[in-house]
Design a protein around this motif. Structure first.
Motif, PDB file in Angstrom:
ATOM      1  N   PRO A 141     -72.128  25.685 138.067  1.00 37.99           N
ATOM      2  CA  PRO A 141     -73.323  24.837 138.188  1.00 37.99           C
ATOM      3  C   PRO A 141     -74.468  25.391 137.352  1.00 37.99           C
ATOM      4  CG  PRO A 141     -72.356  25.334 140.331  1.00 37.99           C
ATOM      5  CD  PRO A 141     -71.682  26.214 139.346  1.00 37.99           C
ATOM      6  N   GLU A 142     -75.393  24.498 137.069  1.00 35.40           N
ATOM      7  CA  GLU A 142     -76.536  24.888 136.223  1.00 35.40           C
ATOM      8  C   GLU A 142     -77.370  25.951 136.913  1.00 35.40           C
ATOM      9  OE1 GLU A 142     -80.201  22.728 133.814  1.00 35.40           O
ATOM     10  OE2 GLU A 142     -78.756  21.558 134.977  1.00 35.40           O
ATOM     11  N   GLU A 143     -77.446  25.924 138.239  1.00 34.37           N
ATOM     12  CA  GLU A 143     -78.234  26.938 138.941  1.00 34.37           C
ATOM     13  C   GLU A 143     -77.647  28.324 138.745  1.00 34.37           C
ATOM     14  OE1 GLU A 143     -76.954  24.269 140.205  1.00 34.37           O
ATOM     15  OE2 GLU A 143     -78.651  22.955 140.758  1.00 34.37           O
ATOM     16  N   ASP A 144     -76.290  28.426 138.765  1.00 36.10           N
ATOM     17  CA  ASP A 144     -75.653  29.734 138.549  1.00 36.10           C
ATOM     18  C   ASP A 144     -75.883  30.227 137.139  1.00 36.10           C
ATOM     19  OD1 ASP A 144     -74.823  29.433 141.125  1.00 36.10           O
ATOM     20  OD2 ASP A 144     -72.741  28.894 140.617  1.00 36.10           O
ATOM     21  N   LEU A 145     -75.834  29.301 136.153  1.00 34.51           N
ATOM     22  CA  LEU A 145     -76.065  29.692 134.762  1.00 34.51           C
ATOM     23  C   LEU A 145     -77.493  30.166 134.555  1.00 34.51           C
ATOM     24  CD1 LEU A 145     -74.073  26.861 132.950  1.00 34.51           C
ATOM     25  CD2 LEU A 145     -73.404  29.247 133.206  1.00 34.51           C
ATOM     26  N   ASN A 146     -78.447  29.500 135.259  1.00 34.32           N
ATOM     27  CA  ASN A 146     -79.854  29.939 135.145  1.00 34.32           C
ATOM     28  C   ASN A 146     -80.031  31.332 135.724  1.00 34.32           C
ATOM     29  OD1 ASN A 146     -80.930  27.689 133.859  1.00 34.32           O
ATOM     30  ND2 ASN A 146     -81.069  26.557 135.776  1.00 34.32           N
ATOM     31  N   GLU A 147     -79.261  31.644 136.783  1.00 29.90           N
ATOM     32  CA  GLU A 147     -79.357  32.989 137.353  1.00 29.90           C
ATOM     33  C   GLU A 147     -78.762  34.030 136.427  1.00 29.90           C
ATOM     34  OE1 GLU A 147     -77.576  32.950 141.170  1.00 29.90           O
ATOM     35  OE2 GLU A 147     -79.092  31.612 142.078  1.00 29.90           O
ATOM     36  N   LEU A 148     -77.643  33.681 135.730  1.00 26.84           N
ATOM     37  CA  LEU A 148     -77.014  34.631 134.808  1.00 26.84           C
ATOM     38  C   LEU A 148     -77.853  34.863 133.550  1.00 26.84           C
ATOM     39  CD1 LEU A 148     -73.286  33.469 135.056  1.00 26.84           C
ATOM     40  CD2 LEU A 148     -74.282  35.553 136.012  1.00 26.84           C
ATOM     41  N   PHE A 149     -78.444  33.750 133.058  1.00 26.58           N
ATOM     42  CA  PHE A 149     -79.260  33.843 131.825  1.00 26.58           C
ATOM     43  C   PHE A 149     -80.637  33.287 132.124  1.00 26.58           C
ATOM     44  CE2 PHE A 149     -74.802  33.020 130.836  1.00 26.58           C
ATOM     45  CZ  PHE A 149     -74.473  34.137 130.081  1.00 26.58           C
ATOM     46  N   PRO A 150     -81.517  34.071 132.767  1.00 24.90           N
ATOM     47  CA  PRO A 150     -82.810  33.535 133.216  1.00 24.90           C
ATOM     48  C   PRO A 150     -83.701  33.051 132.085  1.00 24.90           C
ATOM     49  CG  PRO A 150     -82.675  35.910 133.597  1.00 24.90           C
ATOM     50  CD  PRO A 150     -81.326  35.482 133.131  1.00 24.90           C
ATOM     51  N   GLU A 151     -83.601  33.622 130.906  1.00 25.07           N
ATOM     52  CA  GLU A 151     -84.477  33.216 129.802  1.00 25.07           C
ATOM     53  C   GLU A 151     -83.675  32.617 128.669  1.00 25.07           C
ATOM     54  OE1 GLU A 151     -86.696  36.615 128.602  1.00 25.07           O
ATOM     55  OE2 GLU A 151     -87.799  36.771 130.507  1.00 25.07           O
ATOM     56  N   GLY A 152     -82.456  32.196 128.915  1.00 25.91           N
ATOM     57  CA  GLY A 152     -81.617  31.663 127.858  1.00 25.91           C
ATOM     58  C   GLY A 152     -81.408  30.170 127.988  1.00 25.91           C
ATOM     59  N   SER A 153     -80.609  29.593 127.079  1.00 29.41           N
ATOM     60  CA  SER A 153     -80.308  28.171 127.051  1.00 29.41           C
ATOM     61  C   SER A 153     -78.925  27.997 126.450  1.00 29.41           C
ATOM     62  CB  SER A 153     -81.349  27.411 126.241  1.00 29.41           C
ATOM     63  OG  SER A 153     -80.946  26.059 126.105  1.00 29.41           O
ATOM     64  N   GLY A 154     -78.275  26.888 126.809  1.00 32.17           N
ATOM     65  CA  GLY A 154     -76.951  26.608 126.270  1.00 32.17           C
ATOM     66  C   GLY A 154     -76.982  25.655 125.104  1.00 32.17           C
ATOM     67  N   LYS A 155     -78.166  25.187 124.621  1.00 26.46           N
ATOM     68  CA  LYS A 155     -78.266  24.243 123.520  1.00 26.46           C
ATOM     69  C   LYS A 155     -78.332  25.000 122.202  1.00 26.46           C
ATOM     70  CE  LYS A 155     -80.542  20.670 126.242  1.00 26.46           C
ATOM     71  NZ  LYS A 155     -81.717  19.779 126.352  1.00 26.46           N
ATOM     72  N   LEU A 156     -77.597  24.492 121.230  1.00 24.83           N
ATOM     73  CA  LEU A 156     -77.517  25.165 119.930  1.00 24.83           C
ATOM     74  C   LEU A 156     -78.824  25.134 119.180  1.00 24.83           C
ATOM     75  CD1 LEU A 156     -74.026  23.780 118.806  1.00 24.83           C
ATOM     76  CD2 LEU A 156     -74.525  26.075 119.643  1.00 24.83           C
ATOM     77  N   SER A 157     -79.668  24.115 119.447  1.00 26.32           N
ATOM     78  CA  SER A 157     -80.909  23.958 118.672  1.00 26.32           C
ATOM     79  C   SER A 157     -82.072  24.748 119.261  1.00 26.32           C
ATOM     80  CB  SER A 157     -81.273  22.475 118.608  1.00 26.32           C
ATOM     81  OG  SER A 157     -81.443  21.951 119.907  1.00 26.32           O
ATOM     82  N   ASP A 158     -81.890  25.330 120.468  1.00 22.67           N
ATOM     83  CA  ASP A 158     -82.993  26.069 121.087  1.00 22.67           C
ATOM     84  C   ASP A 158     -83.075  27.472 120.502  1.00 22.67           C
ATOM     85  OD1 ASP A 158     -83.428  23.866 122.576  1.00 22.67           O
ATOM     86  OD2 ASP A 158     -82.579  24.647 124.454  1.00 22.67           O
ATOM     87  N   GLU A 159     -84.312  28.020 120.494  1.00 21.72           N
ATOM     88  CA  GLU A 159     -84.516  29.351 119.959  1.00 21.72           C
ATOM     89  C   GLU A 159     -83.916  30.423 120.873  1.00 21.72           C
ATOM     90  OE1 GLU A 159     -88.636  29.857 119.253  1.00 21.72           O
ATOM     91  OE2 GLU A 159     -88.731  28.378 117.636  1.00 21.72           O
ATOM     92  N   LEU A 167     -70.437  29.139 126.150  1.00 25.99           N
ATOM     93  CA  LEU A 167     -69.006  29.289 126.399  1.00 25.99           C
ATOM     94  C   LEU A 167     -68.647  28.976 127.851  1.00 25.99           C
ATOM     95  CD1 LEU A 167     -68.223  32.525 124.366  1.00 25.99           C
ATOM     96  CD2 LEU A 167     -67.600  30.169 123.798  1.00 25.99           C
ATOM     97  N   LEU A 168     -69.470  29.435 128.838  1.00 26.07           N
ATOM     98  CA  LEU A 168     -69.187  29.120 130.239  1.00 26.07           C
ATOM     99  C   LEU A 168     -69.308  27.634 130.536  1.00 26.07           C
ATOM    100  CD1 LEU A 168     -70.986  32.077 132.037  1.00 26.07           C
ATOM    101  CD2 LEU A 168     -68.526  31.712 131.811  1.00 26.07           C
ATOM    102  N   GLU A 169     -70.227  26.979 129.835  1.00 22.41           N
ATOM    103  CA  GLU A 169     -70.463  25.547 130.098  1.00 22.41           C
ATOM    104  C   GLU A 169     -69.416  24.673 129.453  1.00 22.41           C
ATOM    105  OE1 GLU A 169     -74.056  22.232 129.718  1.00 22.41           O
ATOM    106  OE2 GLU A 169     -74.288  24.218 128.829  1.00 22.41           O
TER     107      GLU A 169
END
Length: 874
Positions: A141-159, A167-169
């Motif tokens: 879930p997106e909540e678990d991904l936010n906990e693993l990467f608190p300041e990250g993003s899964g979009k290729l265009s984001d800084e 990869l997890l998504e």
């Protein structure tokens, strides 16, 4: 309810959201309004569904993903099933992909040489690893991904892009070997982009030169136009255009006006042609109503309402008002047709659906139900009144021919009652077969209305119960009243009873098939049970009446000689009557129909009725025998001597008549035979027909018959024995002759012979009737005679030797003559008469006594044989 829908085929079998899907199968609805639900892969697609036929539906798929069933729901068949599946998937829309939806714009990453496109488009970039993500579902879930990467993003265009997130998504289910291949693909792609701008220009030299040539041409064309038209060419162009317009108007104004009129005319004709359906609708409605094609009227009216219901055109509104007026008239006509009876349920249902389709204000189905109930009640009342009137006419005609054909009149009355029963049973079954299915469809929601209203259920139940109770009331008046019994023959009575029971059971069976509630069924079952009890009572009353009339059928003709005496046909008639009665009950009313109570259950009232009537019938037979025996008008007993008795018996035998004493003895034989044989046969008849044994009735009847036998015996002895005893004393002292005290007599006085002759006469009479049972009567009379002799002996003065010898001789002769009929009591009487005599001690006197008795035996041999049946037994 019809069969449920079944989906057997789809085309295409997969596609993205919005795919036009053709669905084929069976029972997919009988009309567009019958289709109430359509789900493709769990998504509701009813709004886009187009019902084509009972086997075809066209719809567009929803935002579904993955495989799933196509479920069709109809009002007539309910929710269906599917034998095929549709696969939905989501497509990635790129800049060159044709799409029917607007794609949001967003800035893509910069090109290698630093330029950006003029109209950037936002699209989902392809997977950088070159792997397909179709069918992969994110397990995180997106909540678990936010906990693993608190300041990250899964979009290729984001800084703040994080590869682990991506990869997890997108590749949680991808194998390690595929990831390695994707890594190689990404490295090769990056290496190709490192060649720089020079390599790009080398690869696209032709395109770059063409673009430069187009730019030079465009520059030359712009400079040439600037020399010819100046910097502002628009004012001169506008003036030229306005001048041309004014010149054209002056030249073609008349032509344009005619063209405008022609266009208006053409537009009006086109309007008439385009809306021909609307303008012809009033006439079409009238024509279809006359042809009774109401479905076409409803379809046309629904169509015109959908097309022109909200129009503002006054002409259209005027036509619609006329159409509404005709539709209101049609509604009134359909309502009257629903209320007019008789009407079959199919037509009534058709009118109900038409009124529902025309949005009639009211509950048409409930109106039809109440109308049918009222018609059923009135129909049964009409049936009753018709047959009552017919019965009164029959009774009037019977009164005119009274005394000539009374039985025929009773038969006509029963025929009317039987026809009444058949007609009423048919009316109840027929109308309930229309009313109950109509009500079930109403409460199932097939006929709109208010099926969930609780009071409707209660009202319907009251309707059914009221109709069944009215039927039961009429049947009781028809079949259970006093006028329903008749004086017809047994077979005619059986036929009527079986016919009426068959009609009642047919009506009851039809109600059972309707699956009605138990309360109305129990009402009809109770009527059938009461009529069965009535039929049983009718046969028993008929048997009771026949038994009471057996006295008139007694001919006193001997039909057999049994161990109990001479028997007439009276016991046989009783047995035959009971056998016919029980056989009729067994054949007509004993057997229970479907879901009927047993007639003769233990402790039930019908069983008590059977036992009670059986006892009355048997006791009535006892009364008949008693009347024939003890209440005869011919009460002149024959008290004469043997010769006179034989002479009278011969005369009566020649004349065929019987004296009262003979009838008395025959009645006693009949009573004893009935008690010992006939009642046992009747008990066997009860058992063979499956009836409980009437123990109380048989016991009571046996006691009554036994008492009757005793009464007959007492009457016979009273009337036959008393005159015989009264003749002993006068005969004993007749002549007053004196004897020598010392001279022994050789013979008895005449009274001894008269007693013997009278006993022989009694024995002959009783034996001719009672046979083996005659000894009872002779024994009792002998006992009375011995008692009288003992009394007279006690009154004699002291005895001399001659009188004592004579007394011993006379007592010995009496004992010798009645040896086979003497009781202990009679022996005591004879012993008592000799107790006061002096003993006989002289041997000569004993020898003389023996010689006198031997002479008596030899002289009276025939008489002794007649009295004792066998001389050696004396």
């Amino acid at each position: 309810m019809g069969p449920p829908p079944v989906v057997t085929g789809i085309s295409p079998k997969e596609g993205p959201p919005g795919t036009r899907v053709t669905i084929r199968g069976e029972f997919l609805g009988i009309s567009a309004t019958d289709l109430v639900g359509l789900k493709i892969c769990g998504c509701d697609c009813l709004l886009s569904a187009e019902w084509k036929s009972i086997n075809k539906i066209v719809a567009r798929s929803g935002p579904c993903k993955g495989r799933g069933d196509i479920i069709v729901s109809t009002r007539s068949g309910g929710e269906g099933t599917s034998t095929v599946q549709f696969r939905g998937y989501h497509e990635s829309i790129g800049p060159v992909k044709e799409s029917a939806v607007w794609v949001e714009e967003a800035a893509p990453p910069p090109l290698p040489w630093g330029r950006r496109p003029m109209s950037p488009t936002a699209y989902t970039p392809p997977d950088p690893l070159g792997l397909s993500t179709e069918g992969d579902e994110c397990k995180f879930p997106e909540e678990d991904l936010n906990e693993l990467f608190p300041e990250g993003s899964g979009k290729l265009s984001d800084e703040n892009f994080q590869p682990g997130w991506y990869l997890l998504e997108h590749h949680s289910n991808t194998s390690f070997e595929d990831l390695k291949a994707g890594m190689v693909f990404l490295q090769r792609k990056v290496e190709s982009q490192k060649e720089g701008q020079l390599s790009f220009l080398k690869a696209n030299t032709g395109a770059v030169m063409d673009q430069l040539d187009r730019l030079v041409l465009l520059k030359n064309m712009y400079e040439e136009d600037h020399r010819k038209n100046g910097k502002e060419p628009l004012p001169s162009l506008q003036a030229a255009i306005e001048e041309s317009i004014s010149l054209a108007d002056s030249l073609f104004s008349e032509i344009l006006s005619r063209k405008a009129n022609a266009d208006k005319t053409r537009e009006a004709l086109s309007l008439l042609t385009r809306h021909k359906f609307l303008f012809q609708l009033p006439a079409s409605i009238d024509k279809n109503i006359r042809k009774k094609e109401y479905d076409l009227v409803v379809n046309d009216y629904t169509r015109v309402k959908n097309l022109f219901g909200n129009t503002d055109v006054k002409l259209f509104q005027k036509i619609l008002d006329e159409v509404d007026k005709k539709i209101e008239e049609l509604k009134d006509n359909l309502y009257k047709r629903i209320k007019s009876m008789p009407c079959n349920v199919q037509e009534q249902t058709k009118y109900i659906r038409l009124l529902i389709s025309l949005n009639w204000e009211g509950d048409a189905a409930w109106v039809a139900i109440t109308t049918r109930k009222e018609y059923l009640m009135s129909l049964m009342n009409k049936v009753r009144d018709h047959f009552k009137q017919k019965e009164e006419q029959e009774n009037g005609e019977k009164g005119k021919r009274r005394g000539r054909d009374a039985v025929g009149g009773e038969s006509d009355t029963c025929a009317v009652r039987s026809a009444w029963c058949a007609c009423a049973s048919g009316a109840l079954a027929g109308e309930l077969h229309a009313l109950w299915p109509l009500a079930r469809r109403y409460f199932a929601g097939d006929l709109a209305g208010e099926p969930n209203e609780p009071r409707r259920h209660a009202e319907l139940k009251e309707m059914i119960i009221a109709a069944v109770e009215l039927f039961s009331e009429h049947m009781r008046a028809c079949l259970l009243s006093s006028g329903s019994s008749s004086n017809m023959g047994l077979e005619a009575t059986r036929s009527r009873l079986l016919s009426n029971l068959r009609h009642l059971r047919e009506a009851y069976e039809s109600l059972i098939k309707l699956d009605l509630p138990s309360q109305p069924l129990s009402i009809v079952e109770k009527v059938i049970f009461e009529y069965r009890v009535h039929g049983m009572t009718l046969f028993l009353q008929r048997a009771h009446k026949q038994v009471k009339s057996l006295a008139d059928r007694e001919t006193w003709k001997i039909v057999q000689y049994s161990d109990y005496g001479a028997i007439t046909n009276l016991p046989s008639l009783l047995e035959t009557t009971m056998e016919e009665c029980l056989s009729s009950i067994h054949k007509c009313v004993l057997a229970s129909g479907r879901r009927e109570s047993p007639l003769l259950a233990e402790g039930s009232e019908p069983l008590n009725i059977l036992q009670k009537h059986t006892q009355q019938i048997l006791l009535a037979f006892v009364s008949v025998v008693e009347k024939l025996a003890l209440h005869s008008e011919d009460a002149d007993f024959n008290h004469s001597s043997l010769s006179v008795a034989l002479e009278q018996a011969l005369e009566e035998a020649e004349g065929g008549a019987r004296t009262w004493q003979q009838r008395l003895l025959i009645s006693a034989a009949n009573a004893q035979y009935t008690r010992r044989v006939t009642l046992n046969n009747i008990a066997a008849v009860f058992d063979s027909n499956g009836f409980p044994k009437p123990t109380l009735a048989l016991t009571t009847t046996k006691e009554a018959l036994s008492n009757l036998e005793s009464s007959i015996a007492e009457t016979y002895l009273e009337q036959k024995g008393d005159p015989l005893v009264d003749t002993i004393e006068p005969s004993m002292y007749m002549g007053r002759s004196k004897i020598d005290p010392d001279t022994l007599v050789d013979d008895a006085r005449p009274y001894v012979y008269e007693i013997i002759n009278n006993l022989i006469a009694v024995h002959a009479e009783v034996d001719s009737i009672c046979g083996c049972g005659s000894s009872r009567y002779v024994r009792d009379i002998c006992e009375i005679v011995c008692e009288e002799v003992a009394r007279l002996s006690a009154c004699v003065a002291p005895h001399s030797r001659a009188t004592a010898f004579r007394a011993r001789l006379e007592c010995g002769l009496l004992r010798l003559a009645t040896a086979n009929h003497l009781t202990r009591k009679a022996e005591n009487y004879l012993a008592q008469s000799l107790s006061g005599l002096p003993p006989l001690d002289n041997a000569d006197d004993k020898k003389h006594l023996e010689t006198a008795m031997q002479r008596f035996k030899k002289r009276m041999e025939l008489q002794l044989v007649s009295l004792n049946c066998n001389v050696e037994t004396v």
